[in-house]
Motif scaffolding. Structure first.
Motif, PDB file in Angstrom:
ATOM      1  N   GLY A 425     -98.971 -53.325 -24.271  1.00 30.37           N
ATOM      2  CA  GLY A 425    -100.222 -53.714 -23.634  1.00 30.37           C
ATOM      3  C   GLY A 425    -101.473 -53.081 -24.207  1.00 30.37           C
ATOM      4  O   GLY A 425    -102.570 -53.392 -23.763  1.00 30.37           O
TER       5      GLY A 425
ATOM      6  N   GLU B  60     -92.155 -53.816 -22.376  1.00 28.21           N
ATOM      7  CA  GLU B  60     -92.316 -54.014 -20.932  1.00 28.21           C
ATOM      8  C   GLU B  60     -91.866 -55.407 -20.519  1.00 28.21           C
ATOM      9  O   GLU B  60     -92.267 -56.402 -21.135  1.00 28.21           O
ATOM     10  N   ARG B  62     -92.295 -57.525 -17.235  1.00 28.83           N
ATOM     11  CA  ARG B  62     -93.040 -57.424 -15.981  1.00 28.83           C
ATOM     12  C   ARG B  62     -92.518 -58.424 -14.954  1.00 28.83           C
ATOM     13  O   ARG B  62     -93.252 -59.255 -14.433  1.00 28.83           O
ATOM     14  N   GLU B  63     -91.215 -58.320 -14.683  1.00 24.85           N
ATOM     15  CA  GLU B  63     -90.608 -59.170 -13.658  1.00 24.85           C
ATOM     16  C   GLU B  63     -89.361 -58.470 -13.139  1.00 24.85           C
ATOM     17  O   GLU B  63     -88.496 -58.060 -13.934  1.00 24.85           O
ATOM     18  N   ASP B  79     -89.261 -47.810 -14.791  1.00 25.27           N
ATOM     19  CA  ASP B  79     -90.425 -48.586 -14.351  1.00 25.27           C
ATOM     20  C   ASP B  79     -90.256 -49.984 -14.957  1.00 25.27           C
ATOM     21  O   ASP B  79     -89.180 -50.559 -14.841  1.00 25.27           O
ATOM     22  N   GLN B  80     -91.301 -50.480 -15.625  1.00 28.94           N
ATOM     23  CA  GLN B  80     -91.134 -51.797 -16.263  1.00 28.94           C
ATOM     24  C   GLN B  80     -90.751 -51.668 -17.745  1.00 28.94           C
ATOM     25  O   GLN B  80     -90.610 -52.675 -18.434  1.00 28.94           O
ATOM     26  N   ARG B  81     -90.608 -50.465 -18.202  1.00 32.35           N
ATOM     27  CA  ARG B  81     -90.316 -50.242 -19.616  1.00 32.35           C
ATOM     28  C   ARG B  81     -88.816 -50.344 -19.865  1.00 32.35           C
ATOM     29  O   ARG B  81     -88.031 -49.661 -19.217  1.00 32.35           O
ATOM     30  N   VAL B 234     -95.242 -56.661 -24.532  1.00 35.54           N
ATOM     31  CA  VAL B 234     -95.248 -57.005 -23.106  1.00 35.54           C
ATOM     32  C   VAL B 234     -94.770 -58.435 -22.894  1.00 35.54           C
ATOM     33  O   VAL B 234     -95.363 -59.388 -23.427  1.00 35.54           O
ATOM     34  N   ASP B 236     -94.626 -60.985 -19.875  1.00 31.03           N
ATOM     35  CA  ASP B 236     -95.133 -61.015 -18.497  1.00 31.03           C
ATOM     36  C   ASP B 236     -94.241 -61.854 -17.579  1.00 31.03           C
ATOM     37  O   ASP B 236     -93.342 -62.576 -18.028  1.00 31.03           O
ATOM     38  N   GLY B 237     -94.508 -61.735 -16.276  1.00 30.18           N
ATOM     39  CA  GLY B 237     -93.633 -62.316 -15.261  1.00 30.18           C
ATOM     40  C   GLY B 237     -93.496 -63.823 -15.349  1.00 30.18           C
ATOM     41  O   GLY B 237     -92.390 -64.363 -15.244  1.00 30.18           O
TER      42      GLY B 237
END
Lengths: 508, 508
Positions: A425, B60, B62-63, B79-81, B234, B236-237
Motif C-alpha cells: 500500500g 495484504e 483485505r478480506e 492482521d491482514q498481512r 495489496v 483488496d476485498g
C-alpha cells in the motif's frame, strides 16, 4: 589559434550558456540477446540459396573496369554477366573487415562500426522538405546546413552529414562539394561522402584528406558512401566507379541493394532476402579485389511495395522478417550490416507514421544492425523529410537504445530492502533509489491530463517536434564544434576551384 | 428455430451481402523464436527475489474469507498481512492450468489460451470516448453496443465484449448486466465478465450459465474477469470476493497488478518486476485454494509513470523490459501471461500515439504474451478511447501476427527458378508466385504519392480510421451472429429481474 586558447574560449562559452551540455551517446553495444530467428540449418540454406543465385544466375556489373577485375579474379564473365564461384566469393568476403573505428575530426566523436557495435545517423537523399512552418517545398543548401547543425546536437547520431537532403538550389554536379564542406564545418562527427559520379567520389576523398591528412585517410575510415545495387542483380557503372574509388582510398562502402520487396524480388521472404544478400555480397566482394580489407558493409535496408499503389512500404511483416534474416546472415559472414530506421510511407506525421517508424526500427535494434541510417524525419516512402519529425524520431531511437542496453541487476539487495520498508500500500516516489535512478522519459513526450494538455495549447507530436527542433538548434549555438581555420580555408579553396573546374550543367 | 433453419437463413443473407466474409484469425501460435532475455541463472534470481518478497514482506489480503483460506492453507497470517512460504506458494501455482480452451457460444470462435497460444481482444475500462465526429464525451451503453459489434468483425480479436467502455448512462450497479447481455447478443466470440462487486461477479456467472448451461460452465472456461492488485502488494476485498466467486465457478481470472513503474514499484526493472510477479502469484495461488485447477492467469500489463506529470507511460524502455521478463517468468511457472497492447499516453491520435502503440505491443508479440487486452483505441493513458484508432490498431496487431507466423521455406526451388528467369534488371510483378502470394497490406494504410493523397482528400490515419470503423460496422450488418431466441429471452428476463433487485444508487 593554439589548442589551449581554443579550449579556453570554448569553456567560457560553456559557462555562459543556459542549456545543459549535450550528452552524446556512444556506439550502442546491446546487452540484450540478439534476436536470431533462424536455426543453423536454415542459415546454411539461405547461404546456399545466395551462392546458387550468384553461381547460376550471376550478377550484372555494368562497367568495363569492374568486369576486368572479375575476369582477372577468376569469375565466369560473359558480356556484363558475372557468375561467381562460391569459393572465390567467400575468399573475398573473408577479407572484409568485421569491425573498425569510424573516425571523426573530433576524436571524442569517433564511432565503432561492426561486431557488436551499433551506430545511428540522419536521413538521406530526399529533395523535398516539410519545413517548420509546415510548408512542403524543395530542399535547399540552407536546409542541409541547418540539418547538419541539428544532427550535431542529436545525442543518438554517432555520425552525421551527407545528403540529409538534396539541395535543389545547388547544381547536381556541385552538390557533393557543399555537402561535405557543410558536414565538416558544422559538425565534428564522422561524416558521409558523395557517390553519384566520379567527381563526387574523388572530390569526397580529397576533402577527407584535407580534413584528416592523406596518410591518415589511407589507413583509417573517416567517410562512408551509400552505393545502391539495382535489384535484381545489377550494379551500374556509376556506382561501381565510386566503389572502386572508395575502396582504393580505404573508405567505407555501404553496399546497398535498392529493393522493393515483391517488385525487385520474388514475394518470398526467404528467397527474396537470399537474392538481396547475393547482390550485396557480389558488390562487397568486388571492393576486395580492388583493395583487400577495404571497409565494405552489407547494406540491406529493405522496403516493401504496396500492390495497390506501387509505392514503398516500411512497416510490413515481410520487411521486418527480411531485416532479422539479414542481420543474422551478416553475422554468419562476419561483416557489418547497414539498414535504415524511422521511415514511413505516410504523407503526414500521423498515427501511421508512428506505427511505421517503430515497426521499421525495432528489427534494426533487436537484429543488432551495425549501422542504421534514416533515424529521423523520412516520410512519403523516402521522398520527403518532415523536419518536425526528426527530433521525435531521434528520441525514439534513444528509447530503444536504452532498452537495448538491457537489465541492471545491481542494487537488487537495496531494492528488496526498499520493498520491505515501503510495504503493502505504500509508494516508491520518495526512496533514494527513485531519486537517483529516474526512468527514461523522452523530452518531447507529453502525457499530461487532457485538460492540462488543452490548456497548454493542445500541442500534438508534430507541434512539439517543431519546438524540439528549435531547442536543439539553440543548443547548437551554445556548443558549436570548432573547425581549424586552416582546414576551413583549404576546404573553401578546394570547393571554389572545383566549382570552376566542373561544369554546373552536366548531369552529375 | 431449428439449427437447419437457422443455417438456411444465414446462408441466404450471406449470398445477398456485398462485402467479403470476415476471415477470423485463430489464436496465434508463434513460428518465430520467443524472445527470452534472461539466462537460467537470472530467471532463478528473479524467482528467488519474488519468493523472498512474499516470505519476508508478504502481501495484504483485505478480506476476512481470503485470510481464513490462507491461514488454513498454512501461510503466516498476521492482521491482514500474509507471508507465504515458497513451498506452499509453488504447490498452489503448480495447480494453475497451463493451457485451456476459452469457449465461445459459437464453437468456431473458440480460442486457445496458454502454452504457445496467443489471443487478442478489445480495449477495456475507459469512461470517455472520442467519437467518429471527433467529439470527446462520456461513453454510453450505445457506444458499448457499437463497440461489441465492431469487435465481432475484427479478425484479430479472438475474444470480445466486456467493459470496452464504461457506459456512463447506466448506473454503476447495473452496468455488468447490460454489458454481458450486449456481449452475448452482438457477438459470438468468448466474452469478458463483470468484476467490480459481488453482484457483478455472481450475475456474470449466472448469465454465463444461461448462455452455456450450468454444467458446461462448471467444467469449461467461457468467461474471464480482470482482477487488479493494488501495487505494491495489496489485494483488496472487492477483488478477492470476485476472485473467490470466479474460482469457485471455474471461470478465468486475469490476476493483474495495477502498476505504475516507479511509483508502485521501485525504479528498478528487475526488482520491480519481481515485486509484481510476487503480487500476481499470491493472488493466483489464493484462487487455487478455492478451487484447485481454476483458470488463473498472470496478468502483468505494466505501465510506467512520467516523473514530470505523474501520468502513465507505455512506450518506455522499462515497460518493454518488464514485459519481456514477465513472459519468460510466466513460462518458468508454466502459467499463461496476460498483458496489454496498443496503449498510449497521447491525447490525440498523433505520431506519438503510433510510436507508443507499437512499442507497447511488440514485447507482447515477441515475448509470446498469451492474452493481450487493449488491442485498439486506448488513449490518454487509458482514460479515453478513440474510436477511429481502433481499426487502425487492430490492423497493426494483425501485421505483427503475420510477422510472428514466421518464415515460409516452401516454394524456395520455384522462387530460385523465377530469379533465374527474371534475371538481372527484370521485375517480379508478373510471376505466378507474386500473383498468388501478395504481401500483407493493411486496408487502412495509404502510401499513395503525395499529390494523389492530396487529390483524394488528404486523409490522415485518423480520417481513414473513421472510414474503416464504418466499413466494419457495415460488414457486421451483413454477417450478424444469431442468438438462440430462448437464450436471448432468458437473459432479458434475468437482467430485468436483477435491475429490480439491485438498487441503482448503491456504489457498485
Amino acid at each position: 589559434m593554439t589548442e589551449t586558447r581554443k579550449r579556453r574560449g570554448r569553456s567560457a562559452r560553456r559557462e555562459a550558456r543556459i542549456n545543459a551540455p549535450i550528452v552524446h551517446r556512444p556506439s550502442l553495444v546491446m546487452n540484450l540477446p540478439v534476436y536470431d530467428i533462424l536455426d543453423d540449418e536454415r542459415v546454411e540454406l539461405i547461404h546456399e540459396t545466395a551462392m546458387t543465385i550468384l553461381e547460376e544466375t550471376g550478377c550484372e556489373f555494368r562497367e568495363a573496369e569492374s568486369l576486368a577485375l572479375w575476369r582477372d579474379a577468376g569469375a565466369d564473365v560473359s558480356d556484363q554477366r558475372v557468375r561467381i564461384p562460391r569459393e572465390l566469393l567467400m575468399s573475398l568476403i573473408a577479407q572484409v573487415p568485421e569491425e573498425w573505428e569510424y573516425h571523426a575530426r573530433n576524436p571524442e566523436r569517433n564511432a565503432r562500426v561492426g561486431g557488436r557495435n551499433m551506430i545511428f545517423g540522419p536521413a538521406y537523399g530526399t529533395s523535398t522538405v516539410v519545413d517548420l512552418e509546415g510548408v512542403r517545398r524543395r530542399a535547399t543548401q540552407a536546409d542541409l546546413e541547418t540539418l547538419i547543425k541539428l544532427g550535431q546536437t542529436i545525442p543518438i547520431y554517432q555520425y552525421n552529414g551527407g545528403y540529409n537532403v538534396e539541395p535543389q538550389d545547388v547544381p547536381v554536379a556541385h552538390r557533393h562539394l557543399h555537402m561535405i564542406q557543410a558536414s565538416v564545418k558544422y559538425s565534428d562527427k564522422p561524416f558521409m561522402g558523395g557517390v553519384i559520379s566520379r567527381n563526387a567520389a574523388e572530390d569526397s576523398i580529397e576533402m577527407a584528406r584535407i580534413v584528416h591528412g592523406a596518410d591518415f585517410v589511407d589507413n583509417n575510415v573517416v567517410m562512408a558512401g551509400i552505393f545502391n545495387c539495382n535489384s535484381p542483380l545489377v550494379w551500374d557503372g556509376t556506382m561501381l566507379e565510386g566503389m572502386r574509388i572508395y575502396a582504393a582510398a580505404n573508405q567505407c562502402m555501404l553496399c546497398s541493394p535498392f529493393v522493393l520487396y515483391g517488385a525487385s524480388t520474388p514475394v518470398h521472404v526467404v528467397g527474396g532476402t537470399a537474392q538481396l544478400i547475393a547482390e550485396a555480397l557480389a558488390g562487397m566482394a568486388m571492393t576486395q579485389i580492388v583493395r583487400p580489407g577495404a571497409p565494405a558493409v552489407l547494406g540491406l535496408a529493405p522496403m516493401g511495395v504496396s500492390m495497390k499503389s506501387g509505392a514503398p512500404t516500411f512497416g510490413s511483416p515481410e520487411v521486418a522478417l527480411m531485416m532479422y534474416i539479414t542481420g543474422q546472415m551478416a553475422r554468419y559472414y562476419k561483416v557489418p550490416w547497414r539498414s535504415s530506421g524511422t521511415k514511413t510511407g505516410s504523407q503526414s506525421p500521423d498515427l501511421y507514421a508512428g506505427y511505421d517508424s517503430i515497426l521499421k526500427t525495432y528489427p534494426a535494434i533487436l537484429g543488432q544492425c551495425n549501422w542504421t541510417t534514416h533515424c529521423g524525419g523520412t516520410m512519403e516512402g523516402s521522398l520527403a523529410l518532415n523536419l518536425a519529425k526528426i527530433p521525435l524520431d531521434a528520441e525514439q531511437i534513444e528509447n530503444l537504445y536504452v532498452m537495448a542496453r538491457g537489465l541492471d541487476f545491481d542494487d537488487l539487495g537495496q531494492v528488496l530492502d526498499d520493498i520491505k520498508e515501503v510495504g503493502p500500500g505504500g509508494h516508491f516516489l520518495g526512496t533514494d533509489h527513485t531519486r537517483t535512478h529516474p526512468p527514461f522519459l523522452a523530452d518531447l513526450q507529453d502525457n499530461e491530463r487532457y485538460e492540462t494538455w488543452v490548456a497548454t495549447g493542445s500541442k500534438d507530436a508534430e507541434a512539439r517536434g517543431r519546438e524540439g527542433f528549435k531547442k536543439l538548434l539553440a543548443r547548437y549555438e551554445d556548443d558549436k564544434p570548432i573547425l581549424d581555420p586552416a582546414i576551413d580555408e583549404e576546404l573553401r579553396a578546394f570547393v571554389a576551384r572545383r566549382e570552376q573546374e566542373i561544369p554546373a550543367k552536366i548531369v552529375a
